[in-house]
Design an enzyme around this catalytic site. Structure first.
Site, PDB file in Angstrom:
ATOM      1  CD  GLU A  95      -2.588  14.635 -14.229  1.00  0.00           C
ATOM      2  OE1 GLU A  95      -1.618  15.554 -14.756  1.00  0.00           O
ATOM      3  OE2 GLU A  95      -3.378  14.818 -13.108  1.00  0.00           O
ATOM      4  CD  GLU A 307      -1.157   5.278  -7.161  1.00  0.00           C
ATOM      5  OE1 GLU A 307      -2.373   4.701  -6.913  1.00  0.00           O
ATOM      6  OE2 GLU A 307      -1.231   6.349  -7.074  1.00  0.00           O
ATOM      7  CG  ASP A 331       3.029 -14.789   6.886  1.00  0.00           C
ATOM      8  OD1 ASP A 331       3.628 -15.682   7.834  1.00  0.00           O
ATOM      9  OD2 ASP A 331       3.651 -14.900   5.710  1.00  0.00           O
ATOM     10  CD  GLU A 386       5.871 -15.771  10.613  1.00  0.00           C
ATOM     11  OE1 GLU A 386       5.998 -17.059  10.629  1.00  0.00           O
ATOM     12  OE2 GLU A 386       5.872 -15.102   9.658  1.00  0.00           O
TER      13      GLU A 386
END
Length: 676
Positions: A95, A307, A331, A386
């Site tokens: 699935e 996901e 970053d 940052e």
């Protein structure tokens, strides 16, 4: 008929809008946490997905392979274990775009895929092989440009021996790149860093290491910012076990280790990167132009994808759990926060620039989730942003609508120093402007100050020392000859710039490796444009180890600067009280953590009997002096001198002292006095 809104009405309207934006974001974060609880059993389980995706060895030595590839029609596993048969081991579709493959153990009960053997994933009908996004180790042959997925399951994995150190009250960061951490023209190793660089960092008094270029990146010259394998430690420098040892040894020395994590974008590579993993351009990224960063030539994550959140949040958990990092420097946060990614956009500080349709709420929610989860699971975890935009609430608590970072980088400070050195004569330095740049931060928002980082040293720019002394560093750094005016000025200003930044610029301090001793030249990685040369992709520690060169004098000052901070704790103290920023005298005086800092930047004038305002009455003595002979100074001050306060109000403080000693000029001797 024209109407007008007075300033009070406008402020009330804007405040209402601001509160609405913050409240809306908090609601989204809370909704996401609720969904995680309902669908995954909570964020604790969700962020452990690295234990179910990729490849997992079961108790009976069977292997389970799992991937998310929603657009793929079929997936196959191939590698050394099956003689590179492209179709003998198909995945089964599950699935929600997930695929699984179970491989039983061999007859002798050992795993079918051996440790250190190569693997690839292929899609139906395609000859293009891929690497699992969850791969823990990838390597490449010297003559190849494509990385291979290597199954990493050592029979004797490294076991951490030392607990994480407690979070430091004052953060002194040594920014490091393992690959260049050697004078030799090659890629240096984790083991070299462990045995040769960690002792230097400890001696210098830094209590935190920020490791760059750890997440695997196919292109070395990207400085680690074009990541191809997010769960793999760079194999250029050694094995995962050797990196674990590096971190463990750092912990034994009382040094915490932060990972420079890149979740703002990903490499466009397809064969050994995330791009087009399932055959579509939208597996982990936005499709179309929204998924492309035009300046970085890279892909941009879809932070709203379930996901994608699993992948990125599990990635943070992986580095914390498997390698025992102590936190992260995120970053490219400015690029994440805005749909325009900061491209062609200036930031004046107007709050309207930070709240509105230009803000990417999906990435905002992701960063808030990341900080919430990290700080909930790891009480002493440190996160640094940052961000060049100056986004408000960046370091505010999440429950109050902030993003939850512990610190932000004070990115204007190094730019200011480079601008001054490039554009202004010594006599034209503006003390007020320097002080403003150092102190221009919101109250309660902790900043990491730095005079230079890796950015300032990259090819096209130069280190601070090289801006100050340039070609004279090649011929005039010997202690066996008198300093000429260029070297004398450069050495003195190098110390002053760094200490002023250290003491006034923030609540933490950062130094890029080698710059503590005035590393010359610049950084340039092997590439076609320089004939693949490593000459500038190294740190010349041999310079500071050579007794007759003046680099050790700068090293000694940096070391004693950190040790003095460790004793008095000005980085952990409230902001400084600045009593003098005198344009004519070129003098800056301030008090922080009951320490008096005195700087004379004048190129020619020296001062005696200079009156300085102080708060607490009592006796003061010199604790750190740039005029010390051991630091390349001239030894003009008597450190046995005692300075007694007088109940004479001066510069809005109740007491004052007369330094009586000479506050020397830059060209004769820059003088920094720390009185305590």
């Amino acid at each position: 008929m024209a109407t007008s809104i007075n300033i009070q009405e406008w402020a009330a309207v804007f405040k209402c809008k601001l509160n609405f934006e913050i409240s809306k974001t908090i609601l989204r974060v809370n909704k996401q946490l609720t969904l995680l609880e309902e669908a995954e059993g909570g964020f604790d389980q969700f962020t452990r997905s690295y234990k179910s995706y990729g490849v997992q060895r079961m108790p009976d030595n069977s292997l389970v392979f799992k991937e998310w590839a929603p657009a793929a029609e079929a997936l196959f596993l191939t590698g050394d274990f099956n003689g590179w048969d492209n179709f003998s081991h198909p995945y089964t579709k599950k699935e929600f775009g997930k695929w699984e493959l179970h491989i039983p153990p061999k007859e002798d009960k050992t795993p079918a895929v051996a440790h250190n053997s190569k693997l690839k994933v292929s899609r139906s009908g395609e000859r293009l092989f891929r690497i699992s996004p969850w791969a823990k180790y990838v390597t490449r042959h010297e003559k190849s440009v494509i990385y291979d997925w290597v199954h990493w399951d050592p029979p004797q994995p490294y076991i951490h021996k030392h607990p994480r150190p407690q979070k430091p009250r004052s953060l002194r960061i040594y920014e490091s790149h393992v690959g260049i951490a050697s004078p030799e023209g090659k890629v240096a190793s984790y083991s070299n860093f462990t045995h040769n660089v960690l002792p230097r960092i400890k001696d210098l008094g830094y209590n935190c290491i920020q490791l760059m270029a750890i997440m695997e990146h196919a292109y070395y010259a990207s400085f680690g910012y074009q990541v191809t394998s997010f769960f793999a430690a760079s194999s250029r420098c050694g094995t995962p076990e050797e990196l674990k040892e590096l971190i463990d040894v750092a912990h034994s020395l009382g040094i915490i280790v932060l990972l420079d994590v890149v979740h703002s974008h990903a490499s466009k590579n397809t064969e050994d990167g995330l791009n087009h993993f399932d055959g579509s351009d939208s597996c982990f990224f936005h499709s179309g132009p929204r998924g492309e960063h035009s300046l970085w030539d890279s892909r941009l994550f879809n932070y709203s994808g379930w996901e994608v959140l699993r992948f990125l949040l599990s990635n943070l958990r992986w580095w914390m759990e498997e390698y025992r990092f102590d936190g992260f420097r995120f970053d490219g946060v400015s690029s994440m926060l805005y749909h325009h990614h900061g491209i062609g956009s200036g930031f004046s500080g107007d709050y309207a620039e930070y709240f509105g349709l230009q803000v990417d709420e999906d990435s905002l929610v992701y960063l808030m989730l990341a900080n919430h989860i990290l700080h909930t699971l790891y009480e002493d975890c440190i996160t640094i942003a940052e961000d060049v935009s100056g986004m408000p609430t960046l370091c505010c608590p999440i429950q109050g609508g902030g993003l939850g970072f512990d610190y932000r980088l004070a990115m204007a400070i190094p730019d200011k120093w480079i601008q001054i050195l490039k554009e202004f004569k010594d006599e034209d330095w503006n003390m007020g402007n320097i002080v403003f740049t150092m102190t221009n931060r919101r109250y309660g928002e902790k900043c990491i100050a730095y005079a230079e980082s890796h950015d300032q040293a990259l090819v096209g720019d130069k280190t601070l020392a090289f801006w100050l002394m340039d070609k004279d560093m090649y011929t005039n750094m010997s202690t066996s000859i008198p300093m000429n005016s260029v070297i004398d000025r450069g050495i003195q200003l190098h110390k002053m710039i760094r200490l002023l930044t250290h003491s006034l610029g923030g609540e933490g301090y950062l130094n890029f490796m080698g710059n503590e001793f005035g590393h010359p030249e610049w950084l340039d990685f092997p590439r076609v444009g320089n004939n693949e040369s490593y000459h500038y992709a190294r740190r010349q520690f041999n310079l500071v180890d050579t007794d007759h060169l003046r680099y050790w004098q700068l090293y000694a000052f940096d070391r004693d600067m950190n040790r003095t901070e460790d004793k008095y704790g000005w980085l952990a103290a409230p902001p400084a009280y600045i009593s003098v920023k005198h344009e004519g005298d070129k003098v800056i005086v301030f008090e922080r953590a009951n320490v008096i800092f005195i700087f004379n930047f004048h190129p020619t004038n020296s001062y005696s009997n200079y009156r300085v305002a102080v708060g607490p009455p009592g006796k003061y003595k010199i604790k750190l002096d740039s005029d010390g002979i051991q630091y390349g100074g001239h030894g003009r001050l008597d450190h046995n001198t005692e300075f007694f306060t007088e109940p004479m109000e001066f510069n809005n403080l109740p007491n004052s002292i007369s330094t009586r000693a000479v506050l020397s000029s830059v060209k004769l001797e820059c003088n920094i006095q720390l009185l305590q």
